[in-house]
Design a protein around this motif. Structure first.
Motif, PDB file in Angstrom:
ATOM      1  N   SER A  23       0.812  -1.207   0.000  1.00 45.14           N
ATOM      2  CA  SER A  23       0.000   0.000   0.000  1.00 45.14           C
ATOM      3  C   SER A  23       0.862   1.281   0.000  1.00 45.14           C
ATOM      4  O   SER A  23       0.572   2.239  -0.727  1.00 45.14           O
ATOM      5  N   TYR A  24       1.955   1.274   0.759  1.00 44.79           N
ATOM      6  CA  TYR A  24       2.848   2.452   0.768  1.00 44.79           C
ATOM      7  C   TYR A  24       3.561   2.617  -0.576  1.00 44.79           C
ATOM      8  O   TYR A  24       3.876   3.742  -0.978  1.00 44.79           O
ATOM      9  N   THR A  25       3.807   1.512  -1.265  1.00 51.09           N
ATOM     10  CA  THR A  25       4.419   1.615  -2.596  1.00 51.09           C
ATOM     11  C   THR A  25       3.446   2.311  -3.556  1.00 51.09           C
ATOM     12  O   THR A  25       3.855   3.152  -4.369  1.00 51.09           O
ATOM     13  N   VAL A  45      10.739   4.354   1.305  1.00 48.76           N
ATOM     14  CA  VAL A  45      11.431   3.939   2.537  1.00 48.76           C
ATOM     15  C   VAL A  45      10.411   3.335   3.512  1.00 48.76           C
ATOM     16  O   VAL A  45      10.663   2.305   4.147  1.00 48.76           O
ATOM     17  N   GLN A  46       9.241   3.970   3.589  1.00 50.67           N
ATOM     18  CA  GLN A  46       8.183   3.464   4.471  1.00 50.67           C
ATOM     19  C   GLN A  46       7.779   2.039   4.047  1.00 50.67           C
ATOM     20  O   GLN A  46       7.568   1.164   4.892  1.00 50.67           O
ATOM     21  N   ALA A  47       7.691   1.814   2.742  1.00 54.91           N
ATOM     22  CA  ALA A  47       7.347   0.476   2.228  1.00 54.91           C
ATOM     23  C   ALA A  47       8.415  -0.543   2.658  1.00 54.91           C
ATOM     24  O   ALA A  47       8.093  -1.666   3.056  1.00 54.91           O
ATOM     25  N   GLU A  49      10.330  -0.285   5.281  1.00 57.15           N
ATOM     26  CA  GLU A  49      10.168  -0.487   6.727  1.00 57.15           C
ATOM     27  C   GLU A  49       9.103  -1.527   7.021  1.00 57.15           C
ATOM     28  O   GLU A  49       9.262  -2.358   7.916  1.00 57.15           O
ATOM     29  N   GLU A  50       7.996  -1.447   6.288  1.00 54.91           N
ATOM     30  CA  GLU A  50       6.909  -2.417   6.518  1.00 54.91           C
ATOM     31  C   GLU A  50       7.361  -3.828   6.138  1.00 54.91           C
ATOM     32  O   GLU A  50       6.995  -4.802   6.795  1.00 54.91           O
ATOM     33  N   HIS A  51       8.182  -3.917   5.100  1.00 59.02           N
ATOM     34  CA  HIS A  51       8.710  -5.225   4.730  1.00 59.02           C
ATOM     35  C   HIS A  51       9.611  -5.762   5.841  1.00 59.02           C
ATOM     36  O   HIS A  51       9.563  -6.951   6.194  1.00 59.02           O
ATOM     37  N   PHE A  52      10.392  -4.851   6.414  1.00 58.09           N
ATOM     38  CA  PHE A  52      11.253  -5.207   7.549  1.00 58.09           C
ATOM     39  C   PHE A  52      10.389  -5.693   8.738  1.00 58.09           C
ATOM     40  O   PHE A  52      10.736  -6.678   9.409  1.00 58.09           O
ATOM     41  N   HIS A  53       9.258  -5.024   8.987  1.00 62.09           N
ATOM     42  CA  HIS A  53       8.342  -5.471  10.055  1.00 62.09           C
ATOM     43  C   HIS A  53       7.828  -6.884   9.747  1.00 62.09           C
ATOM     44  O   HIS A  53       7.761  -7.738  10.633  1.00 62.09           O
ATOM     45  N   ALA A  54       7.447  -7.091   8.476  1.00 69.68           N
ATOM     46  CA  ALA A  54       6.942  -8.415   8.077  1.00 69.68           C
ATOM     47  C   ALA A  54       7.987  -9.485   8.390  1.00 69.68           C
ATOM     48  O   ALA A  54       7.668 -10.549   8.920  1.00 69.68           O
ATOM     49  N   GLN A  93      -4.293   3.817   8.055  1.00 74.47           N
ATOM     50  CA  GLN A  93      -3.694   2.483   7.938  1.00 74.47           C
ATOM     51  C   GLN A  93      -2.898   2.133   9.195  1.00 74.47           C
ATOM     52  O   GLN A  93      -2.984   1.017   9.715  1.00 74.47           O
ATOM     53  N   GLU A  94      -2.123   3.088   9.700  1.00 72.10           N
ATOM     54  CA  GLU A  94      -1.329   2.818  10.909  1.00 72.10           C
ATOM     55  C   GLU A  94      -2.235   2.550  12.122  1.00 72.10           C
ATOM     56  O   GLU A  94      -1.920   1.706  12.960  1.00 72.10           O
ATOM     57  N   LYS A  95      -3.358   3.282  12.206  1.00 68.29           N
ATOM     58  CA  LYS A  95      -4.281   3.047  13.332  1.00 68.29           C
ATOM     59  C   LYS A  95      -4.855   1.638  13.269  1.00 68.29           C
ATOM     60  O   LYS A  95      -5.033   0.981  14.294  1.00 68.29           O
ATOM     61  N   GLU A 126       6.689   0.914  18.216  1.00 66.51           N
ATOM     62  CA  GLU A 126       6.789   1.296  16.814  1.00 66.51           C
ATOM     63  C   GLU A 126       5.489   1.946  16.328  1.00 66.51           C
ATOM     64  O   GLU A 126       5.525   2.963  15.628  1.00 66.51           O
ATOM     65  N   GLN A 127       4.355   1.389  16.709  1.00 66.84           N
ATOM     66  CA  GLN A 127       3.072   1.950  16.272  1.00 66.84           C
ATOM     67  C   GLN A 127       2.847   3.339  16.856  1.00 66.84           C
ATOM     68  O   GLN A 127       2.297   4.212  16.184  1.00 66.84           O
ATOM     69  N   MET A 128       3.279   3.556  18.090  1.00 61.94           N
ATOM     70  CA  MET A 128       3.180   4.899  18.689  1.00 61.94           C
ATOM     71  C   MET A 128       3.947   5.898  17.835  1.00 61.94           C
ATOM     72  O   MET A 128       3.468   6.983  17.533  1.00 61.94           O
ATOM     73  N   GLU A 129       5.163   5.500  17.430  1.00 62.59           N
ATOM     74  CA  GLU A 129       6.017   6.385  16.618  1.00 62.59           C
ATOM     75  C   GLU A 129       5.436   6.617  15.228  1.00 62.59           C
ATOM     76  O   GLU A 129       5.484   7.726  14.708  1.00 62.59           O
ATOM     77  N   GLU A 130       4.921   5.567  14.627  1.00 63.46           N
ATOM     78  CA  GLU A 130       4.380   5.687  13.255  1.00 63.46           C
ATOM     79  C   GLU A 130       3.152   6.603  13.242  1.00 63.46           C
ATOM     80  O   GLU A 130       3.017   7.450  12.361  1.00 63.46           O
ATOM     81  N   GLU A 131       2.276   6.417  14.215  1.00 64.56           N
ATOM     82  CA  GLU A 131       1.090   7.279  14.259  1.00 64.56           C
ATOM     83  C   GLU A 131       1.494   8.732  14.483  1.00 64.56           C
ATOM     84  O   GLU A 131       0.955   9.644  13.866  1.00 64.56           O
TER      85      GLU A 131
HETATM   86 FE   LIG Z   1       3.722   1.143   9.862  1.00 63.66          FE
END
Ligand SMILES: [Fe+2]
Ligand SMILES: [Fe+2]
Length: 165
Positions: A23-25, A45-47, A49-54, A93-95, A126-131
């Motif tokens: 979705s970020y891509t 970069v955000q995309a 990061e999400e891959h890194f989370h996965a 999306q982050e929420k 991480e979610q606190m920071e992303e939001e």
């Molecule tokens: Fe995220």
């Protein structure tokens, strides 16, 4: 080994993070097409990061002697009307991800799976920071015009964003 209900939920979140990357891509593409390459870089970069989370979920499942199972990705939203539209979709999306993580924590807690609780701690932070990051960007964008001078300064600023490991 983990309780099967928890394995399914962790595996779903592994796939949710891949979906978030997808979705970020698509969001990056909105900015690339407009020629706002700094914002596009921010979203690419955000995309990543999400891959890194996965992959954190992937590795956790492997560590617990479980097998990550890939699901199909759905088509993300590909049409945005403005930078603000992209930013508001990002925050929404982050929420949603935050509530998924909370549901996982609740399940791990019910099952008394302490290793999983400890693994999930990182994601709560991480979610606190992303939001916060997207809330702050929305606050800045409220005062400026897309394509205007300050917007282009932000574009330059976002060109510098790199993947943090
Ligand atoms: Fe995220
Ligand atoms: Fe994530």
């Amino acid at each position: 080994m983990l309780p099967s209900k928890l394995v399914l939920a962790l595996n779903d979140q592994f796939n949710n993070e891949l979906q978030a990357s997808h979705s970020y891509t698509a969001m990056a593409a909105y900015f690339s097409k407009k020629g706002y390459h700094g914002f596009a870089n921010f979203y690419l970069v955000q995309a990543k990061e999400e891959h890194f989370h996965a992959m954190k979920f992937y590795e956790y499942l492997v560590t617990m002697d479980e097998k990550p199972m890939l699901q199909s990705l759905s088509e993300p939203k590909n049409h945005y009307v403005s930078a603000m539209d992209v930013l508001e979709s990002s925050l929404a999306q982050e929420k949603e991800v935050t509530s998924n993580i909370y549901a996982l924590v609740t399940l791990a807690d019910e099952l008394q799976e302490h290793a999983t609780l400890s693994f999930l701690d990182w994601f709560i932070e991480e979610q606190m920071e992303e939001e916060k990051m997207f809330r702050d960007m929305i606050a800045r964008m409220k005062h400026i015009e897309e394509g205007g001078e300050y917007f282009l300064k932000m574009d330059d600023e976002f060109a510098e964003r790199k993947l943090e490991g």
